[in-house]
Structures are given as C-alpha cells and as structure tokens.
Design a protein around this motif. Structure first.
Motif, PDB file in Angstrom:
ATOM      1  N   GLY A 146       0.806  -1.213   0.000  1.00 57.50           N
ATOM      2  CA  GLY A 146       0.000   0.000   0.000  1.00 57.50           C
ATOM      3  C   GLY A 146       0.841   1.266   0.000  1.00 57.50           C
ATOM      4  N   ASP A 147       1.917   1.288   0.828  1.00 57.00           N
ATOM      5  CA  ASP A 147       2.775   2.468   0.884  1.00 57.00           C
ATOM      6  C   ASP A 147       3.473   2.703  -0.451  1.00 57.00           C
ATOM      7  OD1 ASP A 147       2.040   2.866   3.492  1.00 57.00           O
ATOM      8  OD2 ASP A 147       3.889   2.053   4.358  1.00 57.00           O
ATOM      9  N   LEU A 148       3.903   1.617  -1.086  1.00 53.38           N
ATOM     10  CA  LEU A 148       4.546   1.744  -2.398  1.00 53.38           C
ATOM     11  C   LEU A 148       3.566   2.303  -3.426  1.00 53.38           C
ATOM     12  CD1 LEU A 148       6.787   1.323  -4.461  1.00 53.38           C
ATOM     13  CD2 LEU A 148       6.126  -1.091  -4.593  1.00 53.38           C
ATOM     14  N   LEU A 149       2.333   1.821  -3.394  1.00 52.26           N
ATOM     15  CA  LEU A 149       1.326   2.317  -4.328  1.00 52.26           C
ATOM     16  C   LEU A 149       1.072   3.813  -4.127  1.00 52.26           C
ATOM     17  CD1 LEU A 149      -1.274  -0.594  -4.264  1.00 52.26           C
ATOM     18  CD2 LEU A 149       0.233   0.010  -6.147  1.00 52.26           C
ATOM     19  N   GLU A 150       0.962   4.224  -2.860  1.00 54.97           N
ATOM     20  CA  GLU A 150       0.737   5.639  -2.580  1.00 54.97           C
ATOM     21  C   GLU A 150       1.924   6.476  -3.057  1.00 54.97           C
ATOM     22  OE1 GLU A 150      -2.024   6.944  -1.629  1.00 54.97           O
ATOM     23  OE2 GLU A 150      -3.000   4.997  -1.369  1.00 54.97           O
ATOM     24  N   PHE A 151       3.127   5.964  -2.832  1.00 52.86           N
ATOM     25  CA  PHE A 151       4.334   6.662  -3.292  1.00 52.86           C
ATOM     26  C   PHE A 151       4.329   6.812  -4.808  1.00 52.86           C
ATOM     27  CE2 PHE A 151       8.561   6.148  -5.168  1.00 52.86           C
ATOM     28  CZ  PHE A 151       9.252   7.231  -4.624  1.00 52.86           C
ATOM     29  N   LEU A 152       4.040   5.697  -5.510  1.00 50.13           N
ATOM     30  CA  LEU A 152       4.073   5.721  -6.966  1.00 50.13           C
ATOM     31  C   LEU A 152       2.999   6.640  -7.534  1.00 50.13           C
ATOM     32  CD1 LEU A 152       5.391   4.668  -9.524  1.00 50.13           C
ATOM     33  CD2 LEU A 152       3.891   2.669  -9.428  1.00 50.13           C
ATOM     34  N   LEU A 153       1.800   6.568  -6.977  1.00 50.67           N
ATOM     35  CA  LEU A 153       0.724   7.438  -7.453  1.00 50.67           C
ATOM     36  C   LEU A 153       1.047   8.913  -7.204  1.00 50.67           C
ATOM     37  CD1 LEU A 153      -2.390   5.335  -6.378  1.00 50.67           C
ATOM     38  CD2 LEU A 153      -1.678   5.863  -8.719  1.00 50.67           C
ATOM     39  N   ALA A 154       1.704   9.198  -6.080  1.00 51.13           N
ATOM     40  CA  ALA A 154       2.097  10.584  -5.795  1.00 51.13           C
ATOM     41  C   ALA A 154       3.131  11.070  -6.800  1.00 51.13           C
ATOM     42  CB  ALA A 154       2.642  10.694  -4.373  1.00 51.13           C
ATOM     43  N   ARG A 155       4.069  10.204  -7.166  1.00 57.77           N
ATOM     44  CA  ARG A 155       5.092  10.598  -8.144  1.00 57.77           C
ATOM     45  C   ARG A 155       4.455  10.797  -9.524  1.00 57.77           C
ATOM     46  NH1 ARG A 155       6.500  10.328  -3.904  1.00 57.77           N
ATOM     47  NH2 ARG A 155       5.828  12.497  -4.189  1.00 57.77           N
ATOM     48  N   VAL A 156       3.482   9.930  -9.846  1.00 54.18           N
ATOM     49  CA  VAL A 156       2.783  10.094 -11.120  1.00 54.18           C
ATOM     50  C   VAL A 156       2.054  11.430 -11.158  1.00 54.18           C
ATOM     51  CG1 VAL A 156       0.851   9.225 -12.514  1.00 54.18           C
ATOM     52  CG2 VAL A 156       2.548   7.628 -11.600  1.00 54.18           C
ATOM     53  N   ASP A 222      11.852   9.782  -0.537  1.00 57.30           N
ATOM     54  CA  ASP A 222      10.855   8.929   0.112  1.00 57.30           C
ATOM     55  C   ASP A 222      10.894   7.480  -0.369  1.00 57.30           C
ATOM     56  OD1 ASP A 222       9.948  11.076   1.584  1.00 57.30           O
ATOM     57  OD2 ASP A 222       8.360  11.601   0.145  1.00 57.30           O
ATOM     58  N   TYR A 223      11.771   7.184  -1.329  1.00 62.88           N
ATOM     59  CA  TYR A 223      11.860   5.813  -1.841  1.00 62.88           C
ATOM     60  C   TYR A 223      12.552   4.929  -0.803  1.00 62.88           C
ATOM     61  CZ  TYR A 223      12.848   1.909  -4.992  1.00 62.88           C
ATOM     62  OH  TYR A 223      12.921   0.667  -5.576  1.00 62.88           O
ATOM     63  N   ARG A 224      12.041   3.703  -0.626  1.00 60.73           N
ATOM     64  CA  ARG A 224      12.589   2.786   0.374  1.00 60.73           C
ATOM     65  C   ARG A 224      13.334   1.634  -0.293  1.00 60.73           C
ATOM     66  NH1 ARG A 224       7.064   1.875   3.917  1.00 60.73           N
ATOM     67  NH2 ARG A 224       6.467   4.083   4.116  1.00 60.73           N
ATOM     68  N   ARG A 225      14.407   1.198   0.344  1.00 59.47           N
ATOM     69  CA  ARG A 225      15.208   0.109  -0.214  1.00 59.47           C
ATOM     70  C   ARG A 225      14.403  -1.189  -0.349  1.00 59.47           C
ATOM     71  NH1 ARG A 225      20.694   0.025  -0.249  1.00 59.47           N
ATOM     72  NH2 ARG A 225      20.668  -2.168   0.355  1.00 59.47           N
ATOM     73  N   GLU A 226      13.462  -1.434   0.592  1.00 58.31           N
ATOM     74  CA  GLU A 226      12.711  -2.703   0.538  1.00 58.31           C
ATOM     75  C   GLU A 226      11.740  -2.757  -0.625  1.00 58.31           C
ATOM     76  OE1 GLU A 226      10.524  -0.242   3.817  1.00 58.31           O
ATOM     77  OE2 GLU A 226      12.577  -0.516   3.076  1.00 58.31           O
ATOM     78  N   TRP A 227      11.560  -1.651  -1.337  1.00 62.30           N
ATOM     79  CA  TRP A 227      10.682  -1.652  -2.490  1.00 62.30           C
ATOM     80  C   TRP A 227      11.374  -2.123  -3.756  1.00 62.30           C
ATOM     81  CZ3 TRP A 227       8.459   3.935  -1.480  1.00 62.30           C
ATOM     82  CH2 TRP A 227       7.517   3.854  -0.434  1.00 62.30           C
ATOM     83  N   ARG A 228      12.678  -2.328  -3.680  1.00 64.05           N
ATOM     84  CA  ARG A 228      13.402  -2.750  -4.882  1.00 64.05           C
ATOM     85  C   ARG A 228      12.906  -4.117  -5.359  1.00 64.05           C
ATOM     86  NH1 ARG A 228      19.572  -2.351  -3.240  1.00 64.05           N
ATOM     87  NH2 ARG A 228      18.710  -3.555  -1.526  1.00 64.05           N
ATOM     88  N   PRO A 229      12.796  -4.323  -6.673  1.00 63.24           N
ATOM     89  CA  PRO A 229      12.321  -5.627  -7.179  1.00 63.24           C
ATOM     90  C   PRO A 229      13.341  -6.729  -6.933  1.00 63.24           C
ATOM     91  CG  PRO A 229      12.997  -4.212  -8.992  1.00 63.24           C
ATOM     92  CD  PRO A 229      13.056  -3.362  -7.748  1.00 63.24           C
TER      93      PRO A 229
END
Length: 229
Positions: A146-156, A222-229
């Motif tokens: 969820g946090d990753l989605l919110e981050f990505l949508l905010a960047r978009v 705001d990007y987090r290391r644990e979000w890396r693929p």
C-alpha cells in the motif's frame, strides 16, 4: 544426523505414493502416508489446517469431482534433522478433467513410526508467480504494498503536473525524451493493483511490475530500499 540410502528411498517412495493412492481413490489407505494426527496445512489457500488423517480423507471425498484426475509428484529433496525427523520438499502438478493444470510445493515433516516413515505435517504452497518473485510478509502472507502504491501514485501526480508545464513552456516534442509518456500506464497499473483482490493470481506479477516501475524514482528521498524488485 545422517540418513541411510534405504531411508531416503523409502521417504521418496512414500511421497510419490500420494498421487497413486489419491488418483486411484484409495482414500481408505491414507494411513500408509500420514500419521493419525497429521496436520495438513492449507492456510495459503485461505482454509483452516486439516487435523488428523480422517479429516484429510473427508476433505478429499467432499471435493468429489473437483479433485484433479492426476497428481504428479516430483523434485523430491530429503533433508534429515538432528532430532530424527526429516524434512522433505517436493513439487506437485494437478491435472483437472478439463485439462487445466496447477502447481504446488509440498513441505513435509516425515517421522519414523512402527509402521515405517509417515508424514506428520504437510504445508501446501501454491505456485503463482515465476522465479519466486512474489514478495511475502510474515508467515508467508502476501506483502502489503500500500505504501509503495501511494508513493508511486504521488510521483505520477507530480510528473503529470510537470507534463503540463513542459508542454506549455517547451513543447510536446520534449516529452519524447523523458519518462512522462509512461505516466498513464504506470498510474493505471498502480490503481488496478490497489483495487485488486489479494487472492487474485495476477496480483503477485502486477506487484513485481509496480516495483520495477517505481525503481525509476529510486533517487527520491521517500523511496525505500525494501521496495526494490
């Protein structure tokens, strides 16, 4: 603990026998596979664990014609433990009457009894994403992105505003040399995953795609290391 070759062969044959007995409808012989108090863990399928060989048998009968017509068990790996128990991992393919196929992994605890080796605990894991790409949280639960989605949508959203500025001040041609043309598809993927049922088999693959897309913002504070693929 070392394990004699004869024991390794017996355990491998035990696990292989599962498909034969079930496919032949010999559910009255499940005691040849499991201990009487076996725990058959189906929590990854949203079901409560089955406790006792009688419960396993009843569940198979209840499934009836929805059972696969063929269970193929393969890739058996046997690892002894110091306490005398054995961990056995294997893979299963289930072929249904309509020709559809599903894959699982079996994680078994095997113990020596007076009747020979028996499975005392089996955890069944569905295989839904290639290369182990599905990220999981505690106890194997699907990870909340969820946090990753919110981050990505905010960047978009930020880049969408930049899109308007670039188009007004420099011209639309400049957009071809940026990532801005990907904003629409990126935002659509993020929104679809946000609305998707976590049990949807497409969820894990889509989550991985979102991680890859978000990597382009890795320099953002705001990007987090644990979000890396």
């Amino acid at each position: 603990m070392s394990l004699a070759l004869a024991d390794r062969l017996a355990i491998t044959e035990l696990i292989s026998s599962h498909g034969h007995l079930v496919d032949d409808g010999c559910l009255d012989r499940l005691e040849e596979l499991f201990t009487s108090d076996v725990v058959y863990d189906l929590t990854e399928f949203g079901q409560e664990p089955l406790r006792g060989v009688a419960a396993v048998r009843e569940a198979a009968w209840a499934l009836g014609a929805a059972n696969p017509v063929a269970h193929h068990v393969t890739n058996v790996v046997v690892s002894p433990s110091p306490d005398g128990r054995v961990r056995a991992r294997s893979k299963g393919l289930g072929i249904k009457a309509d020709g559809s196929c599903g894959s699982v992994s079996y994680d078994d605890t095997v113990v020596r009894t007076a009747e020979g080796w028996r499975i005392s605990h089996r955890k069944v894991w569905p295989r839904r994403a290639p290369l182990g790409l599905a990220h999981t949280g505690p106890a194997g639960e699907p990870e909340d992105i969820g946090d990753l989605l919110e981050f990505l949508l905010a960047r978009v959203m930020d880049d969408t505003h930049a899109h308007a500025h670039v188009a007004d001040t420099i011209g639309g041609e400049a957009l071809l040399e940026s990532r801005l043309p990907m904003l629409g598809p990126t935002g659509q993927l993020a929104r679809e995953h946000k609305e998707m049922d976590p049990g949807d088999p497409r969820s894990a693959g889509l989550a991985y795609a979102i991680r890859v897309l978000a990597r382009s913002y890795a320099e953002h504070p705001d990007y987090r290391r644990e979000w890396r693929p």
